[in-house]
Design a protein around this motif. Sequence first.
Motif, PDB file in Angstrom:
ATOM      1  N   ASN A   1      34.494  11.617  60.754  1.00  0.00           N
ATOM      2  CA  ASN A   1      34.353  12.412  61.981  1.00  0.00           C
ATOM      3  C   ASN A   1      35.705  12.691  62.636  1.00  0.00           C
ATOM      4  OD1 ASN A   1      31.599  12.580  61.788  1.00  0.00           O
ATOM      5  ND2 ASN A   1      31.188  10.832  63.141  1.00  0.00           N
ATOM      6  N   LEU A   2      36.575  11.698  62.595  1.00  0.00           N
ATOM      7  CA  LEU A   2      37.904  11.834  63.207  1.00  0.00           C
ATOM      8  C   LEU A   2      38.646  13.037  62.635  1.00  0.00           C
ATOM      9  CD1 LEU A   2      39.661  10.006  65.180  1.00  0.00           C
ATOM     10  CD2 LEU A   2      40.778   9.178  63.116  1.00  0.00           C
ATOM     11  N   LEU A   3      38.461  13.295  61.340  1.00  0.00           N
ATOM     12  CA  LEU A   3      39.152  14.400  60.681  1.00  0.00           C
ATOM     13  C   LEU A   3      38.297  15.673  60.618  1.00  0.00           C
ATOM     14  CD1 LEU A   3      40.933  12.551  57.718  1.00  0.00           C
ATOM     15  CD2 LEU A   3      41.913  13.332  59.854  1.00  0.00           C
ATOM     16  N   GLY A   4      37.116  15.615  61.186  1.00  0.00           N
ATOM     17  CA  GLY A   4      36.234  16.792  61.162  1.00  0.00           C
ATOM     18  C   GLY A   4      35.691  17.091  59.779  1.00  0.00           C
ATOM     19  N   LEU A   5      35.628  16.090  58.929  1.00  0.00           N
ATOM     20  CA  LEU A   5      35.197  16.335  57.542  1.00  0.00           C
ATOM     21  C   LEU A   5      33.730  16.740  57.384  1.00  0.00           C
ATOM     22  CD1 LEU A   5      37.247  13.629  55.603  1.00  0.00           C
ATOM     23  CD2 LEU A   5      37.522  16.105  55.536  1.00  0.00           C
ATOM     24  N   PRO A   6      32.826  16.287  58.277  1.00  0.00           N
ATOM     25  CA  PRO A   6      31.431  16.717  58.097  1.00  0.00           C
ATOM     26  C   PRO A   6      31.250  18.236  58.118  1.00  0.00           C
ATOM     27  CG  PRO A   6      31.522  14.818  59.541  1.00  0.00           C
ATOM     28  CD  PRO A   6      32.940  15.249  59.312  1.00  0.00           C
ATOM     29  N   LYS A   7      32.194  18.953  58.710  1.00  0.00           N
ATOM     30  CA  LYS A   7      32.107  20.422  58.714  1.00  0.00           C
ATOM     31  C   LYS A   7      32.685  21.018  57.431  1.00  0.00           C
ATOM     32  CE  LYS A   7      32.387  21.160  63.697  1.00  0.00           C
ATOM     33  NZ  LYS A   7      33.292  21.484  64.790  1.00  0.00           N
ATOM     34  N   LEU A   8      33.408  20.229  56.682  1.00  0.00           N
ATOM     35  CA  LEU A   8      34.142  20.757  55.531  1.00  0.00           C
ATOM     36  C   LEU A   8      33.600  20.314  54.184  1.00  0.00           C
ATOM     37  CD1 LEU A   8      37.673  20.090  57.085  1.00  0.00           C
ATOM     38  CD2 LEU A   8      36.558  22.307  56.867  1.00  0.00           C
ATOM     39  N   VAL A   9      32.866  19.207  54.152  1.00  0.00           N
ATOM     40  CA  VAL A   9      32.263  18.748  52.890  1.00  0.00           C
ATOM     41  C   VAL A   9      30.811  18.343  53.148  1.00  0.00           C
ATOM     42  CG1 VAL A   9      34.392  17.930  51.785  1.00  0.00           C
ATOM     43  CG2 VAL A   9      33.102  16.380  53.256  1.00  0.00           C
ATOM     44  N   HIS A  10      30.025  18.332  52.072  1.00  0.00           N
ATOM     45  CA  HIS A  10      28.616  17.952  52.220  1.00  0.00           C
ATOM     46  C   HIS A  10      28.492  16.435  52.301  1.00  0.00           C
ATOM     47  CE1 HIS A  10      24.457  17.148  50.685  1.00  0.00           C
ATOM     48  NE2 HIS A  10      24.213  18.054  51.618  1.00  0.00           N
ATOM     49  N   ILE A  11      27.718  15.987  53.286  1.00  0.00           N
ATOM     50  CA  ILE A  11      27.476  14.550  53.440  1.00  0.00           C
ATOM     51  C   ILE A  11      25.973  14.319  53.484  1.00  0.00           C
ATOM     52  CG2 ILE A  11      27.777  12.563  54.985  1.00  0.00           C
ATOM     53  CD1 ILE A  11      30.463  13.835  55.824  1.00  0.00           C
ATOM     54  N   ALA A  12      25.496  13.389  52.659  1.00  0.00           N
ATOM     55  CA  ALA A  12      24.049  13.138  52.586  1.00  0.00           C
ATOM     56  C   ALA A  12      23.762  11.669  52.856  1.00  0.00           C
ATOM     57  CB  ALA A  12      23.540  13.522  51.197  1.00  0.00           C
ATOM     58  N   ASP A  13      22.496  11.432  53.209  1.00  0.00           N
ATOM     59  CA  ASP A  13      22.092  10.046  53.473  1.00  0.00           C
ATOM     60  C   ASP A  13      21.914   9.260  52.182  1.00  0.00           C
ATOM     61  OD1 ASP A  13      22.120  10.385  56.185  1.00  0.00           O
ATOM     62  OD2 ASP A  13      20.013  10.985  56.307  1.00  0.00           O
ATOM     63  N   SER A  14      21.501   9.960  51.113  1.00  0.00           N
ATOM     64  CA  SER A  14      21.184   9.233  49.875  1.00  0.00           C
ATOM     65  C   SER A  14      21.765   9.951  48.659  1.00  0.00           C
ATOM     66  CB  SER A  14      19.671   9.128  49.713  1.00  0.00           C
ATOM     67  OG  SER A  14      19.150  10.422  49.496  1.00  0.00           O
ATOM     68  N   LYS A  15      21.841   9.187  47.575  1.00  0.00           N
ATOM     69  CA  LYS A  15      22.359   9.728  46.316  1.00  0.00           C
ATOM     70  C   LYS A  15      21.469  10.860  45.810  1.00  0.00           C
ATOM     71  CE  LYS A  15      23.458   7.862  41.719  1.00  0.00           C
ATOM     72  NZ  LYS A  15      23.495   6.600  40.952  1.00  0.00           N
ATOM     73  N   SER A  16      20.152  10.671  45.924  1.00  0.00           N
ATOM     74  CA  SER A  16      19.238  11.700  45.408  1.00  0.00           C
ATOM     75  C   SER A  16      19.391  13.007  46.193  1.00  0.00           C
ATOM     76  CB  SER A  16      17.786  11.210  45.437  1.00  0.00           C
ATOM     77  OG  SER A  16      17.425  10.887  46.757  1.00  0.00           O
ATOM     78  N   GLU A  17      19.633  12.881  47.487  1.00  0.00           N
ATOM     79  CA  GLU A  17      19.839  14.074  48.316  1.00  0.00           C
ATOM     80  C   GLU A  17      21.120  14.803  47.884  1.00  0.00           C
ATOM     81  OE1 GLU A  17      20.742  15.013  52.959  1.00  0.00           O
ATOM     82  OE2 GLU A  17      19.572  13.203  52.579  1.00  0.00           O
ATOM     83  N   SER A  18      22.159  14.040  47.579  1.00  0.00           N
ATOM     84  CA  SER A  18      23.411  14.640  47.111  1.00  0.00           C
ATOM     85  C   SER A  18      23.220  15.316  45.756  1.00  0.00           C
ATOM     86  CB  SER A  18      24.498  13.559  46.968  1.00  0.00           C
ATOM     87  OG  SER A  18      25.122  13.304  48.190  1.00  0.00           O
ATOM     88  N   ILE A  19      22.475  14.663  44.865  1.00  0.00           N
ATOM     89  CA  ILE A  19      22.228  15.247  43.532  1.00  0.00           C
ATOM     90  C   ILE A  19      21.463  16.562  43.682  1.00  0.00           C
ATOM     91  CG2 ILE A  19      20.930  14.927  41.359  1.00  0.00           C
ATOM     92  CD1 ILE A  19      21.754  11.961  41.455  1.00  0.00           C
ATOM     93  N   ASP A  20      20.433  16.571  44.525  1.00  0.00           N
ATOM     94  CA  ASP A  20      19.661  17.804  44.765  1.00  0.00           C
ATOM     95  C   ASP A  20      20.573  18.917  45.276  1.00  0.00           C
ATOM     96  OD1 ASP A  20      17.330  16.739  43.927  1.00  0.00           O
ATOM     97  OD2 ASP A  20      16.533  16.321  45.938  1.00  0.00           O
ATOM     98  N   TYR A  21      21.441  18.555  46.209  1.00  0.00           N
ATOM     99  CA  TYR A  21      22.359  19.547  46.796  1.00  0.00           C
ATOM    100  C   TYR A  21      23.252  20.143  45.710  1.00  0.00           C
ATOM    101  CZ  TYR A  21      26.460  21.337  49.268  1.00  0.00           C
ATOM    102  OH  TYR A  21      27.496  22.120  49.696  1.00  0.00           O
ATOM    103  N   LEU A  22      23.834  19.274  44.877  1.00  0.00           N
ATOM    104  CA  LEU A  22      24.778  19.771  43.867  1.00  0.00           C
ATOM    105  C   LEU A  22      24.068  20.530  42.742  1.00  0.00           C
ATOM    106  CD1 LEU A  22      27.248  16.724  43.712  1.00  0.00           C
ATOM    107  CD2 LEU A  22      27.661  18.965  44.752  1.00  0.00           C
ATOM    108  N   LYS A  23      22.848  20.091  42.407  1.00  0.00           N
ATOM    109  CA  LYS A  23      22.088  20.801  41.348  1.00  0.00           C
ATOM    110  C   LYS A  23      21.732  22.214  41.784  1.00  0.00           C
ATOM    111  CE  LYS A  23      18.821  18.500  38.994  1.00  0.00           C
ATOM    112  NZ  LYS A  23      17.771  17.449  38.788  1.00  0.00           N
ATOM    113  N   ASN A  24      21.494  22.364  43.080  1.00  0.00           N
ATOM    114  CA  ASN A  24      21.097  23.684  43.591  1.00  0.00           C
ATOM    115  C   ASN A  24      22.265  24.466  44.171  1.00  0.00           C
ATOM    116  OD1 ASN A  24      18.263  23.401  43.073  1.00  0.00           O
ATOM    117  ND2 ASN A  24      18.243  21.846  44.683  1.00  0.00           N
ATOM    118  N   TYR A  25      23.487  23.937  43.986  1.00  0.00           N
ATOM    119  CA  TYR A  25      24.657  24.580  44.585  1.00  0.00           C
ATOM    120  C   TYR A  25      24.950  25.879  43.848  1.00  0.00           C
ATOM    121  CZ  TYR A  25      29.268  25.002  46.740  1.00  0.00           C
ATOM    122  OH  TYR A  25      30.358  25.432  47.451  1.00  0.00           O
ATOM    123  N   LYS A  26      24.960  26.946  44.527  1.00  0.00           N
ATOM    124  CA  LYS A  26      25.237  28.311  44.005  1.00  0.00           C
ATOM    125  C   LYS A  26      24.210  28.792  42.998  1.00  0.00           C
ATOM    126  CE  LYS A  26      29.432  29.777  45.635  1.00  0.00           C
ATOM    127  NZ  LYS A  26      30.429  30.801  45.520  1.00  0.00           N
TER     128      LYS A  26
END
Lengths: 114, 150
Positions: A89-114
């Motif tokens: 948060n200090l660096l404002g990274l949540p606006k610049l990279v994807h952050i998820a609560d769980s690994k499965s949520e991150s995998i879903d995000y990347l699988k559906n990316y573009k």
Amino acid sequence: MKLNYEIIDNIFILSVIGEVDANSAIELDDYVGKAIEDGYKYVLVTCNELDYISSAGLGVFISYIKKLKVNDGAFSFCSLQKSVIEIFNLLGLPKLVHIADSKSESIDYLKNYK
Amino acid sequence: MIRKLSIPSSTRYLSEVRNFVRQFLRARNVCKSDVNLIVLAIDEACANCIVHGNKNNLNDKLSLLLESREDELLVKVVDTGENVPILKSIDDNIVSECIDQEKKGGLGLYIMQKVMDDVQFLNEEKENYCLLKKKINFPSPPFQQKMFLD
């Protein structure tokens, strides 16, 4: 710091364990840089056992954001501890990279990316 | 109350710096969130001195002094390396600039400025000083509060 990785559906999944500082960031850079050189354009960083990260560690990820984006890829970070979220948060990274609560949520995000 | 730590000038010793700062702040009942970010800022200050000032030369020493006053934390990091000119202030675009230029470094000073209230660099007689200040309430231990209430 300890690093483990696995590949799922062409996603490079890196577990970062312990503390990343100016000393250990060099090894982290080797890992991430090699994965991207090898052609992985989706990089998931699991942070549930990441206790601390300084600017040297975050700088590693930040320096590769553009390279991934140019190749239609992305980072996703999951399961951050509260103390690490404060640093993101200090660096404002949540606006610049994807952050998820769980690994499965991150995998879903990347699988559906573009 | 002043505490001092001296380490060889190598990033290998940064974990000792963090443990020293954590212990100092926890003993003074500083809240977790403040401990986390102050440890980060001081880690950044020491890493800067080791990498840019002392150039990772193990023969050099790095000193860290922590002083807790009534409502303020004072931090002094001393190295004996090269006097590296430091930019006075870094703005919020630094992260976007690092992304755009694919840069790994340059965020340490920004973090120090974001976390602390004052960041200064001085050079005197072959020693470089990084001075950090932060207004902070050092709460009394719980038993003292109770005695006060009684």
